[in-house]
Design an enzyme around this catalytic site. Structure first.
Site, PDB file in Angstrom:
ATOM      1  N   ASP A   8      42.654  41.622  26.592  1.00 45.41           N
ATOM      2  CA  ASP A   8      43.254  41.670  27.913  1.00 45.41           C
ATOM      3  C   ASP A   8      44.545  40.847  27.807  1.00 45.41           C
ATOM      4  OD1 ASP A   8      43.440  41.906  30.793  1.00 45.41           O
ATOM      5  OD2 ASP A   8      42.785  39.818  30.887  1.00 45.41           O
ATOM      6  N   LEU A   9      45.474  41.029  28.722  1.00 47.15           N
ATOM      7  CA  LEU A   9      46.755  40.317  28.610  1.00 47.15           C
ATOM      8  C   LEU A   9      46.815  39.109  29.546  1.00 47.15           C
ATOM      9  CD1 LEU A   9      49.686  40.232  27.482  1.00 47.15           C
ATOM     10  CD2 LEU A   9      50.332  41.789  29.328  1.00 47.15           C
ATOM     11  N   ASP A  10      46.807  39.390  30.854  1.00 48.54           N
ATOM     12  CA  ASP A  10      46.956  38.323  31.850  1.00 48.54           C
ATOM     13  C   ASP A  10      45.734  37.402  31.826  1.00 48.54           C
ATOM     14  OD1 ASP A  10      49.461  39.293  33.323  1.00 48.54           O
ATOM     15  OD2 ASP A  10      48.196  41.064  33.416  1.00 48.54           O
ATOM     16  N   THR A  16      50.007  34.707  33.428  1.00 54.04           N
ATOM     17  CA  THR A  16      50.922  35.327  34.394  1.00 54.04           C
ATOM     18  C   THR A  16      50.423  35.142  35.832  1.00 54.04           C
ATOM     19  OG1 THR A  16      49.771  37.341  33.860  1.00 54.04           O
ATOM     20  CG2 THR A  16      51.989  37.103  32.956  1.00 54.04           C
ATOM     21  N   LYS A  44      42.534  38.333  40.030  1.00 50.42           N
ATOM     22  CA  LYS A  44      42.546  38.380  38.559  1.00 50.42           C
ATOM     23  C   LYS A  44      41.841  39.625  38.039  1.00 50.42           C
ATOM     24  CE  LYS A  44      43.351  33.554  37.637  1.00 50.42           C
ATOM     25  NZ  LYS A  44      42.864  32.283  37.088  1.00 50.42           N
ATOM     26  N   SER A 113      44.970  46.300  29.027  1.00 44.57           N
ATOM     27  CA  SER A 113      45.366  45.581  30.245  1.00 44.57           C
ATOM     28  C   SER A 113      45.537  46.521  31.424  1.00 44.57           C
ATOM     29  CB  SER A 113      46.700  44.863  29.981  1.00 44.57           C
ATOM     30  OG  SER A 113      47.273  44.422  31.191  1.00 44.57           O
ATOM     31  N   ALA A 114      45.232  46.016  32.629  1.00 43.57           N
ATOM     32  CA  ALA A 114      45.435  46.807  33.849  1.00 43.57           C
ATOM     33  C   ALA A 114      46.900  46.802  34.283  1.00 43.57           C
ATOM     34  CB  ALA A 114      44.590  46.220  34.976  1.00 43.57           C
ATOM     35  N   LYS A 144      39.005  48.567  35.498  1.00 44.20           N
ATOM     36  CA  LYS A 144      37.849  47.768  35.074  1.00 44.20           C
ATOM     37  C   LYS A 144      37.018  47.464  36.328  1.00 44.20           C
ATOM     38  CE  LYS A 144      40.876  45.507  31.678  1.00 44.20           C
ATOM     39  NZ  LYS A 144      41.592  44.276  31.316  1.00 44.20           N
ATOM     40  N   GLU A 168      38.335  38.740  27.220  1.00 44.34           N
ATOM     41  CA  GLU A 168      38.570  38.922  28.661  1.00 44.34           C
ATOM     42  C   GLU A 168      38.419  37.625  29.452  1.00 44.34           C
ATOM     43  OE1 GLU A 168      39.269  40.445  31.369  1.00 44.34           O
ATOM     44  OE2 GLU A 168      39.709  42.465  30.683  1.00 44.34           O
ATOM     45  N   ASP A 169      39.241  37.468  30.493  1.00 41.80           N
ATOM     46  CA  ASP A 169      39.117  36.292  31.368  1.00 41.80           C
ATOM     47  C   ASP A 169      38.580  36.656  32.755  1.00 41.80           C
ATOM     48  OD1 ASP A 169      41.524  37.628  32.192  1.00 41.80           O
ATOM     49  OD2 ASP A 169      41.994  35.832  33.359  1.00 41.80           O
TER      50      ASP A 169
END
Ligand code: G6P
Ligand code: MG
Length: 213
Positions: A8-10, A16, A44, A113-114, A144, A168-169
């Site tokens: 995942d990115l953020d 971010t 998030k 990522s979304a 997701k 994932e966060d």
């Protein structure tokens, strides 16, 4: 056997959330209500339009679809101004060392990522070349916890889902990994990410040797 890691990115590679927060808060204030950091937690891992719906619900505001699209666009323009100022210094601690470990071991790296701004962010962070595949909010139609974003990543890499580990966060992201029959490492607090195979606070000192599944 683990052949690929999907990130995942953020909140995993970069923080971010603080920029999303500033941009959403300024929109809420324009609409005449406040938006707190605690409220921001609810956004998030959530898509842009669903984030707006949550924000409007907090403010008790109802709007038509056209106005909502305009407001989401306005928030995004504000957000993009922040991410265009990002530099590689903002990559979260330990992430690059871990990417280098994966490269050394021949383990593939994908993004799941979304965000529709994922490519902009990867370019700003100068991380684009690390990724063997990128799947972001411009490529998927199911958010997701639907596993679409991760399954597409596995498909692009040519590996089976059971050989993938997702990082994932967000709770919905952990669920997406499980729904896709993938292993999952939660990045953050076990309170939120308890469904993951293991949960770690971040990538500092993290190594593939810690994964024994
Ligand atoms: C990630 C973030 C969310 C954000 C979503 C869409 O999942 O965690 O907070 O709403 O991406 O981002 P975008 O850049 O497309 O607005
Ligand atoms: Mg996230």
């Amino acid at each position: 056997k683990i052949s690929a890691c999907i990130f995942d990115l953020d909140g995993v590679v970069v923080d971010t959330a603080k920029y999303h927060y500033i941009a959403w808060k300024s929109l809420a204030n324009e609409l005449g209500f406040d938006f707190t950091e605690e409220d921001n937690e609810r956004l998030k891992g959530v898509s842009r339009m669903t984030s707006l719906d949550i924000l409007l619900e907090i403010g008790g505001v109802e709007l038509d679809e056209k106005t909502k699209l305009e407001l989401a666009d306005k928030k995004n323009k504000n957000y993009v101004e922040f991410i265009l100022k990002m530099t590689p210094d903002e990559i979260l601690p330990g992430v690059k060392d871990f990417f280098n470990e994966l490269k050394d071991q021949g383990i593939k790296i994908a993004l799941g990522s979304a965000s529709k701004n994922a490519m902009t962010i990867l370019n700003q962070l100068e991380l684009t070349d690390y990724f063997d595949a990128v799947v972001d909010g411009t490529h998927v139609s199911n958010a997701k916890p639907d596993p679409e974003v991760f399954l597409k990543g596995a498909e692009l890499l040519g590996v089976s889902p059971s050989e993938c580990v997702v990082f994932e966060d967000a709770e919905a992201g952990v669920e997406a990994a499980i729904n896709g029959n993938m292993k999952c490492v939660g990045i953050g607090s076990p309170d939120v990410l308890g469904k993951a195979n293991i949960v770690v606070p971040g990538f500092v000192g993290f190594s593939m040797t810690q994964l024994n599944f």
